[in-house]
Design a protein around this motif. Structure first.
Motif, PDB file in Angstrom:
ATOM      1  N   TYR A   1      -6.722  -2.669   0.463  1.00 37.67           N
ATOM      2  CA  TYR A   1      -5.384  -2.641  -0.015  1.00 37.67           C
ATOM      3  C   TYR A   1      -5.239  -3.326  -1.473  1.00 37.67           C
ATOM      4  O   TYR A   1      -4.796  -2.785  -2.637  1.00 37.67           O
ATOM      5  N   HIS A   2      -5.840  -4.382  -1.635  1.00 33.27           N
ATOM      6  CA  HIS A   2      -5.788  -5.281  -3.007  1.00 33.27           C
ATOM      7  C   HIS A   2      -6.626  -4.512  -4.060  1.00 33.27           C
ATOM      8  O   HIS A   2      -6.237  -4.487  -5.122  1.00 33.27           O
ATOM      9  N   GLN A   3      -7.623  -3.789  -3.896  1.00 37.82           N
ATOM     10  CA  GLN A   3      -8.335  -2.955  -4.653  1.00 37.82           C
ATOM     11  C   GLN A   3      -7.512  -1.689  -5.137  1.00 37.82           C
ATOM     12  O   GLN A   3      -7.555  -1.282  -6.349  1.00 37.82           O
TER      13      GLN A   3
ATOM     14  N   LEU B   1      -4.073  -1.720  -5.013  1.00 36.93           N
ATOM     15  CA  LEU B   1      -3.006  -2.203  -5.616  1.00 36.93           C
ATOM     16  C   LEU B   1      -3.413  -2.558  -7.267  1.00 36.93           C
ATOM     17  O   LEU B   1      -2.530  -2.434  -7.937  1.00 36.93           O
ATOM     18  N   ASN B   2      -4.679  -3.079  -7.365  1.00 33.96           N
ATOM     19  CA  ASN B   2      -5.120  -3.521  -8.644  1.00 33.96           C
ATOM     20  C   ASN B   2      -5.588  -2.465  -9.421  1.00 33.96           C
ATOM     21  O   ASN B   2      -6.314  -2.493 -10.710  1.00 33.96           O
TER      22      ASN B   2
ATOM     23  N   HIS C   1       2.976   2.733  -7.496  1.00 36.92           N
ATOM     24  CA  HIS C   1       2.250   1.283  -7.248  1.00 36.92           C
ATOM     25  C   HIS C   1       0.605   1.502  -7.458  1.00 36.92           C
ATOM     26  O   HIS C   1      -0.071   0.500  -7.611  1.00 36.92           O
TER      27      HIS C   1
ATOM     28  N   ALA D   1      -0.507  -1.679   5.397  1.00 35.49           N
ATOM     29  CA  ALA D   1      -0.223  -2.418   4.065  1.00 35.49           C
ATOM     30  C   ALA D   1      -0.130  -1.423   2.907  1.00 35.49           C
ATOM     31  O   ALA D   1       0.943  -1.483   2.181  1.00 35.49           O
TER      32      ALA D   1
ATOM     33  N   ARG E   1       3.925  -0.548   1.088  1.00 39.51           N
ATOM     34  CA  ARG E   1       4.062  -1.097  -0.050  1.00 39.51           C
ATOM     35  C   ARG E   1       5.356   0.121  -0.766  1.00 39.51           C
ATOM     36  O   ARG E   1       6.075  -0.273  -1.567  1.00 39.51           O
TER      37      ARG E   1
END
Length: 429
Positions: free
Chosen positions: A2-4, A6-7, A31, A187, A191
């Motif tokens: 998820y964070h990869q 999002l970034n 996003h 997740a 978002r």
């Protein structure tokens, strides 16, 4: 994962950009970095110009989105989180046609890498994701679920034409192949979904929840269609009965009508198919489907009977059908039961004209071999208002008189107009 995403270190690919996939891809692109994939090159060309071929999404929704539209399968290799939103129709024998799903799974399998995720949104029968799609992914990729990649299922709940209940305001059901997959998938969707996320305990539960949503609606409408047939024999107006019964707090107001489209008229066949493979022949679901599928023939027969009662021979009459899309205020003509109604009328040698302010004349011609008139003439023996488009909502008796001959018939399949009409025979479901 998820964070990869999002970034924007990794990308999401949405495979199938129809009425489900395109809004989802555009919302995710607020996003995340998104690849919007469809095999139809012409559709991709329109989307690259900020045009939705389905005419559901305005051009403004394409602005300021990190999305690349493509029809090239090689571009899918850049993605790490795949969402499959291809159609799941039935064939002419009412058997699930999984070819689009298999083809999408092959494409994703060829692009799949260790650590990737695959989520299916297409409506299927319980078990399809893991029993039918997963083997294709593993075969094409040479990878194993769990050890190398994750899968999940999140049923689409898009309602075409609805501007209030939209993608982000409808609670989203998600599921995953293991707890880690479920958390990551929840997740990602969380978002963009304002209404919240419901985490189903298994993929099969999520699949089953989706398929019974539309099966339940199908059965409720089939009950009202059967009641409409019975009440017509009794000389009772079904709409008046519904209004009277609706005064009780726990009565559900479903209405009779033609049940088409790519959800209610299709999804029950997926559950029927799976049930039959397991050795059980559903009685209630089968009956409901049969009643709803037979409604176009019932309406056509009713009109012919009314014409004959007026001394008009079907082969010399001219009928106008207003609306061919599967529901009001959309351009979608897939699985239109109005097309079935027109063909039933033609079997009686009735001459039929068709108008629809929302539908594409080219699509109507290519899909059903029917001609969409630019405007009605003024010499119809009967008019069938089949779809409740906004353009038809406020038509008065004067309008119908202006397009009909003497002693005409108005069939109001959606109950749009007052029952008592002084100068014409009026009938509604």
């Amino acid at each position: 994962m998820y964070h990869q995403l999002l970034n924007k270190e990794k990308k999401i690919a949405v495979i199938g950009l129809g009425y489900v996939g395109l809004p989802l891809a555009l919302e995710l692109a607020r996003h995340f970095e998104v690849i919007g994939f469809d095999i139809n090159e012409a559709r991709i060309g329109l989307m690259q110009k900020s045009i939705d071929p389905s005419r559901e999404v305005p051009a403004t929704e394409f602005a300021d989105r990190t999305i690349r539209f493509t029809h090239c399968p090689d571009n899918l290799r850049e993605a790490h989180f795949f969402i499959v939103t291809v159609p799941t129709p039935v064939n002419e024998f009412k058997v699930p046609d999984l070819r689009p799903l298999y083809k999408a799974s092959e494409l994703v399998g060829k692009a799949l890498k260790r650590g990737d995720y695959v989520v299916y949104e297409s409506t299927v029968y319980p078990g399809c994701t893991e029993e039918d799609c997963l083997p294709v992914l593993e075969k094409e990729s040479g990878l194993l679920v769990g050890a190398d990649f994750k899968i999940g299922y999140s049923p689409e709940r898009i309602n075409p034409g609805d501007k209030k209940q939209t993608l982000t305001t409808i609670l989203k059901v998600v599921s995953g192949s293991d707890p880690e997959a479920l958390a990551a998938i929840a997740a990602v969707y969380g978002r963009i979904i304002k209404a919240g996320i419901y985490q189903a305990p298994s993929i099969k539960v999520a699949e089953a929840a989706k398929v019974i949503e539309n099966t339940q609606r199908d059965l409720n409408i089939s009950l009202m269609n059967e009641l409409a047939i019975i009440f017509d024999l009794m000389g009772i107006d079904t709409q008046e009965v519904i209004q009277a019964a609706g005064t009780k707090w726990n009565f559900l107001k479903f209405y009779p009508g033609l049940v088409g489209g790519h959800c209610i008229g299709v999804d029950p066949y997926y559950l029927l198919h799976k049930s039959k493979k397991l050795g059980y022949i559903p009685q209630v679901i089968n009956s409901g489907r049969r009643i709803n599928d037979e409604m176009p023939a019932y309406v056509a027969k009713k009109l012919v009977q009314m014409l004959i009662q007026k001394g008009k021979s079907p082969h010399t009459t001219k009928v106008l059908v207003m609306g061919i899309t599967f529901k009001e205020n959309v351009a979608d003509i897939r699985n239109s039961k109005v097309a079935d109604l027109i063909k039933e009328l033609m079997e009686y040698s009735v001459r039929v004209h068709l108008v629809d302010p929302q539908a594409s004349a080219e699509e109507v011609a290519s899909t059903y071999n029917l001609t969409l008139q630019q405007a009605p003439s003024n010499d119809y023996d009967a008019v069938i208002v089949a779809v409740a488009h906004k353009e038809y909502q406020n038509l008065d008796e004067g309008y119908f008189e202006s397009i009909t001959k003497a002693d005409p018939i108005l069939m109001d399949l959606k109950g749009l107009y007052p029952q008592q009409r002084a100068r014409m025979a009026y009938w509604r479901l």
